[in-house]
Design an enzyme around this catalytic site. Structure first.
Site, mmCIF file in Angstrom:
data_model
loop_
_atom_site.group_PDB
_atom_site.id
_atom_site.type_symbol
_atom_site.label_atom_id
_atom_site.label_comp_id
_atom_site.label_asym_id
_atom_site.label_seq_id
_atom_site.Cartn_x
_atom_site.Cartn_y
_atom_site.Cartn_z
ATOM 1 N N GLN A 92 25.943 -2.516 -18.847
ATOM 2 C CA GLN A 92 25.556 -3.411 -17.748
ATOM 3 C C GLN A 92 24.949 -2.587 -16.610
ATOM 4 O O GLN A 92 24.435 -3.131 -15.642
ATOM 5 C CB GLN A 92 26.767 -4.180 -17.237
ATOM 6 C CG GLN A 92 27.445 -5.020 -18.308
ATOM 7 C CD GLN A 92 28.767 -5.559 -17.820
ATOM 8 O OE1 GLN A 92 28.863 -6.643 -17.248
ATOM 9 N NE2 GLN A 92 29.816 -4.780 -18.056
ATOM 10 N N HIS A 110 21.258 -5.305 -18.465
ATOM 11 C CA HIS A 110 20.880 -5.697 -17.096
ATOM 12 C C HIS A 110 19.655 -4.945 -16.626
ATOM 13 O O HIS A 110 19.374 -4.890 -15.427
ATOM 14 C CB HIS A 110 22.052 -5.484 -16.125
ATOM 15 C CG HIS A 110 23.173 -6.465 -16.360
ATOM 16 N ND1 HIS A 110 24.396 -6.346 -15.765
ATOM 17 C CD2 HIS A 110 23.252 -7.565 -17.148
ATOM 18 C CE1 HIS A 110 25.173 -7.347 -16.147
ATOM 19 N NE2 HIS A 110 24.513 -8.082 -17.007
ATOM 20 N N CYS A 121 1.011 -8.847 -11.743
ATOM 21 C CA CYS A 121 0.402 -8.713 -13.077
ATOM 22 C C CYS A 121 1.472 -8.314 -14.091
ATOM 23 O O CYS A 121 2.622 -8.071 -13.706
ATOM 24 C CB CYS A 121 -0.725 -7.671 -13.028
ATOM 25 S SG CYS A 121 -0.155 -5.947 -13.089
ATOM 26 N N CYS A 141 1.931 -1.293 -7.768
ATOM 27 C CA CYS A 141 1.497 -1.334 -9.159
ATOM 28 C C CYS A 141 0.295 -0.411 -9.389
ATOM 29 O O CYS A 141 -0.716 -0.526 -8.680
ATOM 30 C CB CYS A 141 1.106 -2.776 -9.506
ATOM 31 S SG CYS A 141 0.441 -2.954 -11.160
ATOM 32 N N CYS A 144 -2.699 -2.991 -10.398
ATOM 33 C CA CYS A 144 -3.385 -3.960 -9.518
ATOM 34 C C CYS A 144 -3.104 -3.722 -8.033
ATOM 35 O O CYS A 144 -3.656 -4.391 -7.177
ATOM 36 C CB CYS A 144 -2.977 -5.389 -9.887
ATOM 37 S SG CYS A 144 -1.320 -5.849 -9.327
HETATM 38 N N1 APR Z 1 37.373 4.475 -15.428
HETATM 39 C C1 APR Z 1 37.362 3.231 -15.972
HETATM 40 N N2 APR Z 1 37.203 2.093 -15.263
HETATM 41 C C2 APR Z 1 37.056 2.236 -13.925
HETATM 42 C C3 APR Z 1 37.056 3.493 -13.267
HETATM 43 C C4 APR Z 1 37.217 4.641 -14.091
HETATM 44 N N3 APR Z 1 37.232 5.873 -13.551
HETATM 45 N N4 APR Z 1 36.904 3.281 -11.927
HETATM 46 C C5 APR Z 1 36.805 1.937 -11.750
HETATM 47 N N5 APR Z 1 36.914 1.305 -12.943
HETATM 48 C C6 APR Z 1 36.872 -0.132 -13.226
HETATM 49 C C7 APR Z 1 37.371 -1.029 -12.111
HETATM 50 O O1 APR Z 1 38.791 -1.114 -12.150
HETATM 51 C C8 APR Z 1 36.710 -2.355 -12.495
HETATM 52 O O2 APR Z 1 37.521 -3.085 -13.421
HETATM 53 O O3 APR Z 1 35.525 -0.503 -13.393
HETATM 54 C C9 APR Z 1 35.422 -1.914 -13.189
HETATM 55 C C10 APR Z 1 34.173 -2.196 -12.377
HETATM 56 O O4 APR Z 1 34.032 -3.591 -12.266
HETATM 57 P P1 APR Z 1 32.799 -4.179 -11.425
HETATM 58 O O5 APR Z 1 32.710 -3.505 -10.103
HETATM 59 O O6 APR Z 1 32.906 -5.688 -11.474
HETATM 60 O O7 APR Z 1 31.508 -3.713 -12.235
HETATM 61 P P2 APR Z 1 30.890 -4.356 -13.563
HETATM 62 O O8 APR Z 1 31.949 -4.952 -14.418
HETATM 63 O O9 APR Z 1 30.009 -3.314 -14.146
HETATM 64 O O10 APR Z 1 29.955 -5.530 -12.957
HETATM 65 C C11 APR Z 1 29.195 -6.258 -13.901
HETATM 66 O O11 APR Z 1 28.096 -7.432 -12.112
HETATM 67 O O12 APR Z 1 27.339 -6.941 -10.025
HETATM 68 C C12 APR Z 1 26.937 -7.273 -11.273
HETATM 69 O O13 APR Z 1 24.975 -6.726 -12.455
HETATM 70 C C13 APR Z 1 26.096 -6.158 -11.824
HETATM 71 O O14 APR Z 1 26.253 -5.012 -13.926
HETATM 72 C C14 APR Z 1 27.014 -5.520 -12.838
HETATM 73 C C15 APR Z 1 27.890 -6.671 -13.281
#
Ligand code: APR
Length: 234
Positions: A92, A110, A121, A141, A144
């Protein structure tokens, strides 16, 4: 903390990664007490399609900044471990670190902040090409001259259909499905673990925050992905 089962017990390992795997590269997560949205709420404007093109400078600041930071830091031990064990990575994240670590067939559902696309374009390509062509702080771009935006999927936009189909195919073909560093709060990425479970995979969550990852998961390894995956890859 439960452990990951031996890699040798599986033929087809798939890893869905989120912001947590790149924390060790100096990038923030989105949610939670130290998440980007908590500490800098205006960052969220860079994540919604309804604000384009008005938020294009903020998009470059947030997404372009994230990509630069990631490329300067380089892949973490966890990114490298997934390449060593030859996992099929679905990410993601838009920081490009899995490709840099050697997982060249990573499915970036993503998009990527290392790529850009024209607002007018059909041009799309490496963001550096747009920056070089522009000669001004707003990347333009090379074809363009119109403004370009990072090629990341914003809230309100649909995912690339081919990328989503590839991710779903990978999930149902896995015999081990790992969710690494993701809160599992955003669809359609959050559909993948249930799909893998329904297709018979062993499904495990890796996250330092203890808790129940939900019915799709057999269990959670509660820990830092850096340590868990580096130990697992040996
Ligand atoms: N190791 C493993 N997990 C970790 C660590 C680590 N060192 N540090 C933090 N985390 C965990 C957090 O506990 C949390 O559960 O990573 C997770 C991050 O969650 P989010 O911040 O929600 O990120 P993500 O799940 O990637 O978000 C998904 O949402 O904002 C949109 O498009 C964006 O791709 C993103 C999507």
């Amino acid at each position: 903390m439960e452990q990951l089962p031996p890699r040798a017990d599986f033929d087809n390992v798939v890893a869905l990664t989120g912001a947590g795997i790149s924390v060790a590269a100096g990038l923030g997560t989105f949610r939670g007490p130290d998440g980007l949205w908590t500490i800098a709420p205006d960052v969220e404007r860079a994540m919604h399609a309804e604000y384009v093109p008005g938020n294009i400078d903020l998009m470059w600041q947030v997404w372009g900044g994230m990509h630069e930071q990631a490329q300067e830091a380089g892949p973490t031990p966890a990114h490298r471990a997934l390449a060593v064990v030859q996992a099929q990575v679905i990410t993601q994240n838009v920081d490009g670190l899995h490709h840099t670590a050697g997982s060249h067939d990573t499915i970036e559902i993503h998009g990527s902040a290392g790529r850009a696309r024209c607002l007018l374009c059909p041009w799309n390509g490496p963001a550096v090409e747009a920056a070089r062509a522009s000669g001004d702080p707003r990347p333009r771009c090379p074809r363009c001259g119109e403004l370009v935006r990072p090629s990341v999927v914003l809230f309100g936009e649909s995912l690339d259909e081919a990328a989503l189909a590839a991710a779903q195919h990978a999930a149902v073909s896995a015999d081990l499905f790992l969710a690494v560093g993701t809160s599992g709060r955003v669809a359609p990425a959050s559909w993948l673990a249930p799909m893998a479970r329904a297709a018979g995979a062993t499904v495990i969550n890796i996250d330092p925050v203890p808790g129940d990852p939900g019915p799709a998961f057999h269990h959670q390894v509660t820990g830092d992905a850096q340590q868990v995956l580096a130990d697992w890859a040996g």
